[in-house]
Design an enzyme around this catalytic site. Structure first.
Site, PDB file in Angstrom:
ATOM      1  CG  HIS A   1     -33.003  25.891 -46.540  1.00  0.00           C
ATOM      2  ND1 HIS A   1     -33.649  25.145 -47.502  1.00  0.00           N
ATOM      3  CD2 HIS A   1     -31.682  25.703 -46.760  1.00  0.00           C
ATOM      4  CE1 HIS A   1     -32.764  24.540 -48.268  1.00  0.00           C
ATOM      5  NE2 HIS A   1     -31.568  24.850 -47.850  1.00  0.00           N
TER       6      HIS A   1
ATOM      7  CG  HIS B   1     -32.104  29.370 -48.861  1.00  0.00           C
ATOM      8  ND1 HIS B   1     -31.344  30.145 -49.706  1.00  0.00           N
ATOM      9  CD2 HIS B   1     -31.898  29.879 -47.631  1.00  0.00           C
ATOM     10  CE1 HIS B   1     -30.706  31.065 -49.013  1.00  0.00           C
ATOM     11  NE2 HIS B   1     -31.027  30.938 -47.745  1.00  0.00           N
TER      12      HIS B   1
ATOM     13  N   PRO C   1     -31.415  29.175 -57.203  1.00  0.00           N
ATOM     14  CG  PRO C   1     -31.346  28.247 -59.327  1.00  0.00           C
ATOM     15  CD  PRO C   1     -32.306  28.738 -58.286  1.00  0.00           C
TER      16      PRO C   1
ATOM     17  CG  ASN D   1     -27.701  35.599 -42.304  1.00  0.00           C
ATOM     18  OD1 ASN D   1     -26.562  35.411 -42.734  1.00  0.00           O
ATOM     19  ND2 ASN D   1     -28.747  34.957 -42.796  1.00  0.00           N
TER      20      ASN D   1
ATOM     21  CB  ILE E   1     -24.694  32.685 -40.809  1.00  0.00           C
ATOM     22  CG1 ILE E   1     -24.407  33.100 -39.375  1.00  0.00           C
ATOM     23  CG2 ILE E   1     -24.701  31.147 -40.926  1.00  0.00           C
ATOM     24  CD1 ILE E   1     -23.160  32.512 -38.757  1.00  0.00           C
TER      25      ILE E   1
ATOM     26  CG  HIS F   1     -28.306  27.469 -44.547  1.00  0.00           C
ATOM     27  ND1 HIS F   1     -28.698  28.621 -45.185  1.00  0.00           N
ATOM     28  CD2 HIS F   1     -28.223  26.518 -45.520  1.00  0.00           C
ATOM     29  CE1 HIS F   1     -28.843  28.376 -46.487  1.00  0.00           C
ATOM     30  NE2 HIS F   1     -28.554  27.112 -46.714  1.00  0.00           N
TER      31      HIS F   1
ATOM     32  CB  SER G   1     -21.658  41.376 -84.082  1.00  0.00           C
ATOM     33  OG  SER G   1     -20.450  42.095 -84.199  1.00  0.00           O
TER      34      SER G   1
ATOM     35  CD  GLU H   1     -21.704  38.152 -72.165  1.00  0.00           C
ATOM     36  OE1 GLU H   1     -21.340  38.095 -70.962  1.00  0.00           O
ATOM     37  OE2 GLU H   1     -20.995  38.661 -73.061  1.00  0.00           O
TER      38      GLU H   1
ATOM     39  CG  HIS I   1     -14.669  34.649 -79.879  1.00  0.00           C
ATOM     40  ND1 HIS I   1     -13.605  34.550 -79.007  1.00  0.00           N
ATOM     41  CD2 HIS I   1     -15.200  35.884 -79.694  1.00  0.00           C
ATOM     42  CE1 HIS I   1     -13.494  35.694 -78.334  1.00  0.00           C
ATOM     43  NE2 HIS I   1     -14.447  36.510 -78.723  1.00  0.00           N
TER      44      HIS I   1
END
Lengths: 662, 662
Positions: B28, B68, B117, B187, B189, B262, B383, B409, B471
């Protein structure tokens, strides 16, 4: 309707909610009590629906995103004339009842969606609104509007803290979904206490930043104010976010406005005290006789609304018979006759084709046959090869079929569910297989609801190469196979990809295709088993007389198995190759067929997949071997990775020989 | 440093990025080119770091959320004097190199975090900032500030579209993390084209709504403006969000400002043309000799900064020797001697105790011994039973150990990673097991990075009862077990819970405890195998002379196996019961031990778990049986569910007898 009757209905909703939770000795009374005026106003004054026809296509949808407030939903269904009896309410949360702890789609008439996992309802409602607008864009004509309905949502603090709702709200603002109205039950309480222990942002300002109209109702007991906000929402071209200040557990004298009323029954004393405050009879499950007339009125209004729509529909049929035929077929969810005939076939080719590219060709052909296919990628349209013929869905042209989800996999997952729930479209989403993790809670709900949602997951192994372990799925096929009712396909070549698309579209639940980035040989089916075998999930791809060993594989590793079979044959070993593109579909076959593919007598077996072994043990047993991975991948060219990580035909051969020796 | 040298450095960053991507023929180039001035300004003018000591505790952290753009990171490391050579850059994206496609923690000196990610980096940086503030709150004194460092982040459009970044930003605003600065590489893009095809919200307004200072730099080439924004960020008590308008692929004459730059090399022609525009030599991997002095200057500045901090640390040791000893131990990541001695033991009790409650008692005891334990629940503290002694972490009292994550979470998962990456704390997060799905991308990264993060997952099966299938986890143990390097524990009773906590804390990677909501018998260890067996992942809990059948189970189903063993004994069948709380840990044992627990000769085996069978096949083989689930649960009381879904000791007995018959 008189103010008196409105208040009676609100009190009844509260009473039924308290009583049912108390009787079950389990559940959430606080939210239904606080939201009762809001729920009643939506169902009585704002929502267009017909309790006698819960599946009427023109109805306004209702999404209780905070599914734990289920008793409000059930009580509303009961009071407004849906097919849910007082006895149903009395069996709240019991085995076999129609009133489970959280609302379940397909389980209770009038429940539009399964909710409970927070954020999902809000994000799914965006998909419903998109589907309505897509159909409107495609079918509605001047003077012939069939898709003018609205999606009404009640959301809790938790729904709005979850990131998925931000993703979805950003998309809704972008698309200008004016048919979507989210009421925020701003009760300032979560399970752990006051919301300000963790949640002090300006939520309305956030939604304004997303491009929504934002409104406020300062008194959640004020039905007129709620109605006015709802009307203002209907009048605005943007999606609307209405903050409604409520009191959880209102009017329980000691427990209201505390987290103690969130997830436990009030207890007999507080329940009695609350009914006293309300001036309400102590009798459990009390419904005032006067409300019978309310039910009648609502049902009459509903019948009028739906028959008015029927007239519009009839006029549409008259004016646009071809479009109407397509529309009706789509709304019924029936695939067109012969839609799988004449799909692209791919000639044998050793150099081959990436299955993502084969999928792109098949998808383009399917898109012509299935105008209801609507979807796109989470900003990887080129990589996923999912661009359909035709336009993008944009704010000004919502009839477009190509959805730009943005880099929002989770919202994509939920919105795809919402589109499927709405009906009239077959929705799909696409991303890299590794990012299926981002959408997993929505995939699970799709499976639980039995929705026919589709997913295109490309870059399906270490075969994607240089991007490295963050992008290389190794555990994802196992993780997808783990979801009950979810069909995960990993086709071996171009022709199997075509057949897997068919199988995926015919599967009665969510289904995904895992596809290669890299080229894989297009197999010579004149000497191998027909790719149609993939319609049964698994099949004999290459056989031997009286096979000594079975080599099992999926996707890009099929070619390793085939190479190994040749090498074994040279060494005088008779090997069968089984392609197993979809475990779930194979398991759905009868035992006789499965035995014919994987004969119990042949215990020498080798599984080959560029992923973890988990799940393969089912077919391999103690006497077999695995050419799989037990680690993450690495950044390097794909061929180097396959070699370095031991995914080679030579290793398949040596493992086959080893297990044959026993 | 002169403007000339700055520009030279920026050009070099661009040149190296283009060249490395071109040489790898993969990668990239666009983001590193567009972000080069920003990256250089952070590393040269804003960030306090010492290239010779990449693990110095007082350094400012750097998070490249858009992983990236890795070549920018590697080029920065190289130019500023970290141990990364030009040869390393030349082997970008190759097997065994130190420059993988996306930055990998533990792989390259100076890389603080694995990214790729999208959204994870932003959210993880929030955890880093929390850890710094937690340590500061606990240890810093007037005139003795050791934790005044800053977390600098570069984020892309995709990072900000992902919901996880909204969750995390909301939490950061709530906690007032003024030590966190996120620069948005605006950017316009993304891969699919211009951002406005899917992303038209007002991002800065959203961050303002979260309680952040928002700033803008209109020209991403303006180093002074970037620096000024960074200084303004440092001066403000809020976290800061800086929009920096850049041009992707700048200054490539034909490809800049397009999505084409990219994710693909520029190609030789465009590369040459770009160098011409830059007035840059064509020589690949060119680094001007003048930059040697820059490197020296940066290393001198770094050494000065770190030794100044060392002096502060020495003064701290002098002034607060006990605190300093604790601090140093914590920063080294060493557990205190004997920290597992004297943890709560639980007397045998047929009525028993929920393992979540046993966990709560163990955790409270551990918290006294391990002051570095910091964490909490995603709004389910009661809980999950995870409240630690001491205060909550709040904006005004960041030294508190109890974190209110809110209903977020995914951000919790990433922030827990960030706390572990920062060091000095042992972080944990808690929620219901079913919601582990929401955090899965962060769990995977924890495993990939080998982080010692901990998770408390209660309500671990259909045994939670009435809340129903939304659940009730059924596939989640399998899904967690699928992640390489992740240890998922499901203890059988209170004492096994204690031992599993120890094993989890000792595990060299992420580890989770799956715990029951409902009571389970506290086993009588005077007649059964010691719970210490759980330190090996699996062990013989109850034996028989020369066992005919092995019953294997985890968690709440152990009691079914034990009951079945008794019933089988009455029928003259000799059954062994094996408890397998952690597959990953059991697999890490030597073959001899595993054989001693599960002798190959005993092929009659029954697996018992209130979840799917996937994964158990490894231990059961073709000749065994499963008392497991192949469907979602339902809403009903737990005992009714166990009965209705066939999870009973009677069924274990009948399956055992069936497999014995063969």
């Amino acid at each position: 309707m008189s103010q008196h009757l409105d208040q009676l209905a609100v009190n009844t909703l509260r009473g039924l909610s308290m009583d049912a939770v108390q009787k079950a000795n389990s559940g959430h009374p606080g939210a239904p009590m606080g939201q009762a005026p809001l729920g009643w106003t939506i169902w009585n004054r704002l929502r267009r629906h017909d309790p006698a026809r819960p599946e009427w296509a023109g109805r306004d949808r209702f999404v209780l995103s905070c599914g734990h407030a289920s008793m409000l939903h059930y009580a509303l269904l009961h009071l407004t004339g849906y097919d849910l009896s007082l006895d149903d309410l009395k069996s709240f949360r019991q085995w076999g009842s129609r009133t489970p702890g959280h609302p379940e789609f397909g389980h209770t008439p009038g429940v539009e969606i399964t909710t409970g996992p927070l954020g999902q309802g809000v994000a799914t409602s965006v998909g419903m609104a998109m589907a309505a607008r897509q159909l409107g864009g495609r079918f509605d004509r001047d003077g012939h509007a069939l898709f003018d309905h609205t999606i009404w949502v009640i959301a809790s603090d938790g729904d709005l803290m979850e990131g998925i709702s931000s993703e979805a709200a950003s998309l809704a603002g972008h698309l200008g979904l004016g048919n979507l109205v989210v009421f925020w039950d701003d009760n300032q309480i979560t399970i752990d206490g006051r919301t300000d222990i963790s949640f002090t942002e300006d939520v309305s300002a956030r939604f304004a930043a997303f491009g929504w109209q934002t409104l406020s109702v300062e008194d959640g007991e004020d039905l007129d104010a709620i109605e006015a906000a709802g009307q203002a929402a209907l009048a605005d071209p943007r999606p609307s976010f209405v903050r409604v200040r409520t009191t959880i557990g209102y009017p329980a004298p000691h427990k209201q406005d505390t987290s103690g009323v969130h997830g436990s029954p009030l207890g007999p004393e507080e329940l009695a005290a609350t009914k006293q405050v309300m001036g309400w009879p102590a009798e459990p499950f009390y419904v005032p006789a006067e409300l019978a007339s309310v039910k009648v009125e609502l049902m009459e209004r509903g019948a009028k609304a739906s028959s008015e729509w029927d007239l519009r529909h009839a006029a549409y049929v008259e004016a646009f018979p071809e479009d109407a035929a397509e529309l009706d077929r789509r709304l019924e969810g029936v695939l067109p006759q012969g839609c799988f005939d004449g799909l692209p076939e791919f000639p044998a080719d050793a150099k081959g084709l990436a299955t993502r590219k084969a999928s792109g060709k098949v998808l383009a052909a399917l898109a012509e046959r299935l105008p209801e296919l609507v979807g796109g990628s989470a900003d990887l349209a080129g990589s996923n090869v999912v661009k359909l013929p035709g336009d993008a869905m944009t704010k000004g042209a919502m009839g477009g079929r190509n959805v730009h989800w943005g880099i929002r996999e989770h919202a994509m997952g939920a919105a795809v569910n919402g589109m499927a729930l709405h009906g009239g479209v077959i929705p799909f989403g696409a991303t890299f297989l590794v990012f299926s993790d981002y959408m997993r809670p929505s995939l699970r709900l799709a499976a639980l609801m039995g929705l026919r949602t589709r997913y295109v997951y490309t870059h399906d192994s270490i075969g994607l190469g240089e991007d490295g372990p963050t992008h290389q799925p190794v555990e994802h096929m196992a993780a997808l196979r783990a979801i009950p009712g979810f069909a995960a396909f990993r086709p071996a070549d171009a022709n199997e990809t075509r057949v897997c698309w068919q199988a995926a579209l015919e599967w009665q639940g969510p289904a995904a295709l895992a596809l290669t980035r890299q080229n894989v040989p297009t197999l010579d089916r004149s000497v191998l088993g027909s790719a149609d075998g993939a319609l049964r999930g698994g099949y004999v791809l290459a056989d031997a007389d009286d096979p000594q060993v079975i080599l099992m594989a999926t996707g890009s590793e099929i070619s390793l198995a085939l190479e190994a079979r040749e090498q074994l044959a040279s060494a005088g070993v008779r090997a069968r190759v089984v392609s197993l593109p979809c475990f779930a579909l194979f398991e759905a076959q009868d035992a006789g067929y499965r035995e014919s593919v994987l004969p119990n007598a042949v215990r020498a077996r080798v599984a080959v997949e560029a992923g973890i072994r988990q799940g393969w043990e089912r077919y391999v047993g103690f006497d077999g071997a695995y050419v799989t991975l037990d680690r993450f991948g690495a950044s390097a060219p794909a061929d180097v990775l396959y070699e370095q990580l031991g995914l080679t035909s030579a290793r398949v051969v040596s493992e086959a020989k080893r297990v044959l020796k026993g």
